[in-house]
Design a protein around this motif. Structure first.
Motif, PDB file in Angstrom:
ATOM      1  N   GLU A   1     -21.531  20.239   2.252  1.00  0.00           N
ATOM      2  CA  GLU A   1     -21.404  18.971   1.523  1.00  0.00           C
ATOM      3  C   GLU A   1     -19.960  18.719   1.108  1.00  0.00           C
ATOM      4  O   GLU A   1     -19.462  17.587   1.184  1.00  0.00           O
ATOM      5  N   GLN A   2     -19.280  19.784   0.669  1.00  0.00           N
ATOM      6  CA  GLN A   2     -17.881  19.649   0.263  1.00  0.00           C
ATOM      7  C   GLN A   2     -16.993  19.276   1.459  1.00  0.00           C
ATOM      8  O   GLN A   2     -16.121  18.407   1.360  1.00  0.00           O
ATOM      9  N   LEU A   3     -17.215  19.921   2.592  1.00  0.00           N
ATOM     10  CA  LEU A   3     -16.434  19.635   3.790  1.00  0.00           C
ATOM     11  C   LEU A   3     -16.648  18.195   4.259  1.00  0.00           C
ATOM     12  O   LEU A   3     -15.694  17.480   4.592  1.00  0.00           O
ATOM     13  N   VAL A   4     -17.905  17.783   4.275  1.00  0.00           N
ATOM     14  CA  VAL A   4     -18.223  16.409   4.690  1.00  0.00           C
ATOM     15  C   VAL A   4     -17.618  15.404   3.725  1.00  0.00           C
ATOM     16  O   VAL A   4     -17.101  14.354   4.128  1.00  0.00           O
ATOM     17  N   SER A   5     -17.651  15.736   2.444  1.00  0.00           N
ATOM     18  CA  SER A   5     -17.112  14.829   1.430  1.00  0.00           C
ATOM     19  C   SER A   5     -15.623  14.577   1.633  1.00  0.00           C
ATOM     20  O   SER A   5     -15.135  13.457   1.432  1.00  0.00           O
ATOM     21  N   VAL A   6     -14.880  15.620   2.024  1.00  0.00           N
ATOM     22  CA  VAL A   6     -13.453  15.451   2.296  1.00  0.00           C
ATOM     23  C   VAL A   6     -13.244  14.445   3.422  1.00  0.00           C
ATOM     24  O   VAL A   6     -12.475  13.490   3.309  1.00  0.00           O
ATOM     25  N   ALA A   7     -13.937  14.663   4.545  1.00  0.00           N
ATOM     26  CA  ALA A   7     -13.783  13.785   5.703  1.00  0.00           C
ATOM     27  C   ALA A   7     -14.251  12.365   5.391  1.00  0.00           C
ATOM     28  O   ALA A   7     -13.605  11.383   5.780  1.00  0.00           O
ATOM     29  N   LYS A   8     -15.356  12.243   4.679  1.00  0.00           N
ATOM     30  CA  LYS A   8     -15.903  10.927   4.349  1.00  0.00           C
ATOM     31  C   LYS A   8     -14.961  10.151   3.432  1.00  0.00           C
ATOM     32  O   LYS A   8     -14.724   8.950   3.615  1.00  0.00           O
ATOM     33  N   THR A   9     -14.389  10.848   2.443  1.00  0.00           N
ATOM     34  CA  THR A   9     -13.456  10.190   1.524  1.00  0.00           C
ATOM     35  C   THR A   9     -12.209   9.708   2.264  1.00  0.00           C
ATOM     36  O   THR A   9     -11.723   8.592   2.026  1.00  0.00           O
ATOM     37  N   LEU A  10     -11.682  10.547   3.143  1.00  0.00           N
ATOM     38  CA  LEU A  10     -10.508  10.148   3.914  1.00  0.00           C
ATOM     39  C   LEU A  10     -10.807   8.922   4.765  1.00  0.00           C
ATOM     40  O   LEU A  10     -10.014   7.976   4.816  1.00  0.00           O
ATOM     41  N   ARG A  11     -11.943   8.921   5.433  1.00  0.00           N
ATOM     42  CA  ARG A  11     -12.278   7.831   6.337  1.00  0.00           C
ATOM     43  C   ARG A  11     -12.641   6.540   5.590  1.00  0.00           C
ATOM     44  O   ARG A  11     -12.097   5.474   5.887  1.00  0.00           O
ATOM     45  N   LYS A  12     -13.553   6.641   4.614  1.00  0.00           N
ATOM     46  CA  LYS A  12     -14.092   5.433   3.987  1.00  0.00           C
ATOM     47  C   LYS A  12     -13.225   4.893   2.854  1.00  0.00           C
ATOM     48  O   LYS A  12     -12.987   3.698   2.740  1.00  0.00           O
ATOM     49  N   THR A  13     -12.761   5.789   1.992  1.00  0.00           N
ATOM     50  CA  THR A  13     -11.982   5.343   0.841  1.00  0.00           C
ATOM     51  C   THR A  13     -10.549   5.001   1.220  1.00  0.00           C
ATOM     52  O   THR A  13      -9.989   4.017   0.736  1.00  0.00           O
ATOM     53  N   HIS A  14      -9.956   5.813   2.094  1.00  0.00           N
ATOM     54  CA  HIS A  14      -8.531   5.642   2.426  1.00  0.00           C
ATOM     55  C   HIS A  14      -8.296   5.131   3.846  1.00  0.00           C
ATOM     56  O   HIS A  14      -7.146   4.948   4.238  1.00  0.00           O
ATOM     57  N   ASP A  15      -9.362   4.882   4.579  1.00  0.00           N
ATOM     58  CA  ASP A  15      -9.251   4.372   5.952  1.00  0.00           C
ATOM     59  C   ASP A  15      -8.299   5.235   6.779  1.00  0.00           C
ATOM     60  O   ASP A  15      -7.487   4.724   7.559  1.00  0.00           O
ATOM     61  N   PHE A  16      -8.401   6.557   6.611  1.00  0.00           N
ATOM     62  CA  PHE A  16      -7.547   7.485   7.352  1.00  0.00           C
ATOM     63  C   PHE A  16      -7.982   7.525   8.806  1.00  0.00           C
ATOM     64  O   PHE A  16      -9.142   7.776   9.115  1.00  0.00           O
ATOM     65  N   ARG A  17      -7.048   7.302   9.725  1.00  0.00           N
ATOM     66  CA  ARG A  17      -7.380   7.220  11.146  1.00  0.00           C
ATOM     67  C   ARG A  17      -6.826   8.389  11.951  1.00  0.00           C
ATOM     68  O   ARG A  17      -6.863   8.374  13.177  1.00  0.00           O
TER      69      ARG A  17
END
Length: 425
Positions: free
Chosen positions: A123-139
Motif C-alpha cells: 500500500e505504501q509503495l502504491v501510494s508513492v506512485a499514485k501520488t506522483l502520478r495523480k497529485t503531481h502529474d509526474f510523467r
C-alpha cells in the motif's frame, strides 16, 4: 532522522537490486506545460536506458530497510545488525520531485523491506506512485518492486501507476529458497507473476481492440482518465552463487520465466558475502565473470535462437557451467567446427547470428548489402563487423579460413580477451 541521512542509508541499501533498466515503457513527457518529467533523457544517479538507447537516470531507493523476514542472503534481514531507516510516502514524493527539478533524475526505482505486513508495505509503495502520478502529474519512469504476498487488488493498482513491476525469484531452486528464505513461498511468487502477466496481456488486448494507447479506465472528478497497465512489463532477479545451482539450471529457469510469464528481463546478481552472514552461506562470492557470462548467454537465448543445451554443453568439464574464459557464443562455435565456415553471401540470417563477432545489426547490414553485390572480406570492415573475430568462421569470395585445431583456436581467443581485460586493470 533527517531526510538526507535516511537517503544515505536507503540509497545504499538499494544497491543490491539489479533490475533497474527502463526500456520498453510508453513515451510521456511534460511538453506544452503539462505534467512533470519524462520517460527519456538525462544522466545521473542510476543509469538505465530507453528503447532508443538514450540514457535515463533514476532515483534508486528503498522505502525502508526494516524487514520482518530473515532471509539469510539479505543484508536487511530482521536479524542483521545494520542501521535502519524509513521514509514516509511524502518524503519519497518530495525527493523524487526535487531531484527531477534539479535535473538529477528522470524517474524512480522503489523497493522495500517488508514492514508490518505484505499488504501494508505494498500500500505504501502504491501510494508513492499514485501520488506522483495523480497529485503531481509526474510523467517520468516509475519502477516498483512488488511484494509477492500482497493482495491481487494491490498488485493490480500498482500496474496502473508504474511503468514496470518486478517480483524477485530470489534463488534458482525451490530447495535453496526453502533453506535460505523459509518464510518465502515459491508458489506465491509464481502466482503473483501470473497475475501481473494476465493484467499486462489484458491491457495489450484492449489497446489492440481500441487501436489506441488507452486501456484500464477509471473516473477522477469530472474527467475520465485512462492508464496503461505496466507498459514496460515485468522483470525479475535471481542471486547467482549463493547455492550450488549450475549455470544450466539458472538458464533453464530463465527460459521458463521468459516463456511462461513473458518476462521482459531476468537479471542476475552475483552473491556477495554480507556482514554478520549466516553460517549456511558461502564464504566467498562467485567470480563476477560468471554473472557476465550469464548475461551473454541470456542474450543468446532471447535474440539469437540458441537453446539452453547448446549454450551449456561447451564447457570441457561438462558440469553445466559456462566457460569463464570465452563468451558462450564463441565457445559453441569452437566446439561445432562442422557448422563453419559460413558463407557470408548465401547464409541465412539465423546462420549469420551463429557466427562469433556478428550481432543482430551486423547480420542485417550484411543481408542488406549483399542485395547489391557479392561481399568481399574487406567489405565486412566497412559495415562494422570485427573481422579479427569472424575470420576463422566465415568465407567470402576472396577469403577462406584456415583449418585450425579447436584447442589452438580457443587459446588464441583466450589470449585476445585477456589482453582486452588487462586494459581495464
Amino acid at each position: 532522522m533527517k531526510t538526507l541521512h535516511k537517503l544515505a542509508i536507503l540509497a545504499d541499501a538499494a544497491k543490491y537490486d539489479a533490475s533497474c533498466a527502463s526500456s520498453g515503457s510508453i513515451k510521456r513527457d511534460s511538453k506544452k506545460g503539462k505534467g512533470i518529467g519524462s520517460t527519456s533523457g538525462g544522466m545521473g544517479i542510476c543509469h538505465s536506458y530507453t528503447p532508443d538507447g538514450r540514457c535515463v537516470s533514476l532515483l534508486k531507493i528503498l522505502l525502508t530497510n526494516f524487514c520482518i523476514y530473515d532471509c539469510s542472503y539479505c543484508i536487511n534481514r530482521s536479524s542483521s545488525d545494520v542501521q535502519r531507516a524509513r521514509f514516509s510516502v511524502e518524503e519519497i514524493v518530495n525527493l523524487t520531485l526535487d531531484f527531477y527539478k534539479r535535473n538529477y533524475i528522470e524517474g524512480l526505482f522503489l523497493s522495500s523491506g517488508i514492514i508490518q505486513s505484505s499488504d501494508y508495505t505494498m500500500e505504501q509503495l502504491v501510494s508513492v506512485a499514485k501520488t506522483l502520478r495523480k497529485t503531481h502529474d509526474f510523467r517520468g519512469y516509475i519502477h516498483l518492486k512488488t511484494i509477492p504476498d500482497a493482495s491481487p487488488e494491490l498488485l493490480q493498482q500498482a500496474g496502473l501507476y508504474a511503468d514496470r513491476l518486478s517480483i524477485n525469484i530470489e534463488l534458482p531452486s525451490k530447495k535453496s529458497l526453502k533453506q535460505y528464505a523459509p518464510e518465502k513461498d515459491p508458489s506465491t511468487i509464481h502466482q503473483s507473476m501470473t497475475q501481473l502477466k494476465d493484467h499486462i496481456d489484458e491491457s495489450k488486448e484492449s489497446r489492440t481492440q481500441k487501436k489506441s494507447a488507452v486501456t484500464v479506465t477509471r473516473r477522477s472528478g469530472e474527467k475520465k482518465k485512462s492508464l496503461v497497465y505496466s507498459p514496460a512489463g515485468q522483470s525479475t532477479q535471481m542471486i547467482v552463487g549463493a547455492d550450488e545451482s549450475s549455470d544450466k539450471k539458472i538458464l533453464t529457469l530463465s527460459h521458463y520465466l521468459y516463456n511462461k510469464y513473458s518476462m521482459r528481463r531476468v537479471y542476475y546478481s552475483a552473491f556477495s558475502p554480507i556482514p554478520d552472514a549466516s553460517a549456511v552461506l558461502p564464504i566467498k562470492s562467485p567470480p563476477l565473470m560468471r554473472e557476465h557470462r550469464l548475461y551473454q548467454a541470456d542474450w543468446l537465448l532471447r535474440f539469437y535462437g540458441f537453446n539452453v543445451n547448446e549454450i551449456s554443453e561447451n564447457n570441457c568439464a561438462n558440469d553445466g557451467m559456462l566457460d569463464l574464459e570465452i563468451d558462450p557464443k564463441l565457445a559453441w562455435a569452437i566446439n561445432h567446427r562442422e557448422f563453419f565456415p559460413v558463407n557470408i553471401n548465401t547464409a541465412t540470417r539465423e546462420d549469420l547470428l551463429r557466427v562469433p563477432g556478428i550481432g543482430a545489426i551486423g547480420a542485417s547490414r550484411i543481408i542488406q548489402s549483399r542485395n547489391f553485390r557479392r561481399l568481399r572480406y574487406q567489405d565486412l570492415k566497412k559495415i562494422g563487423v570485427s573481422v579479427s573475430k569472424v575470420s576463422a568462421f566465415i568465407e567470402t569470395q576472396d577469403h577462406t579460413p584456415k583449418k585450425l585445431d579447436s584447442q589452438y583456436l580457443r587459446q588464441s581467443f583466450v589470449k585476445q580477451e585477456n589482453q582486452q581485460l588487462s586494459l581495464f586493470n
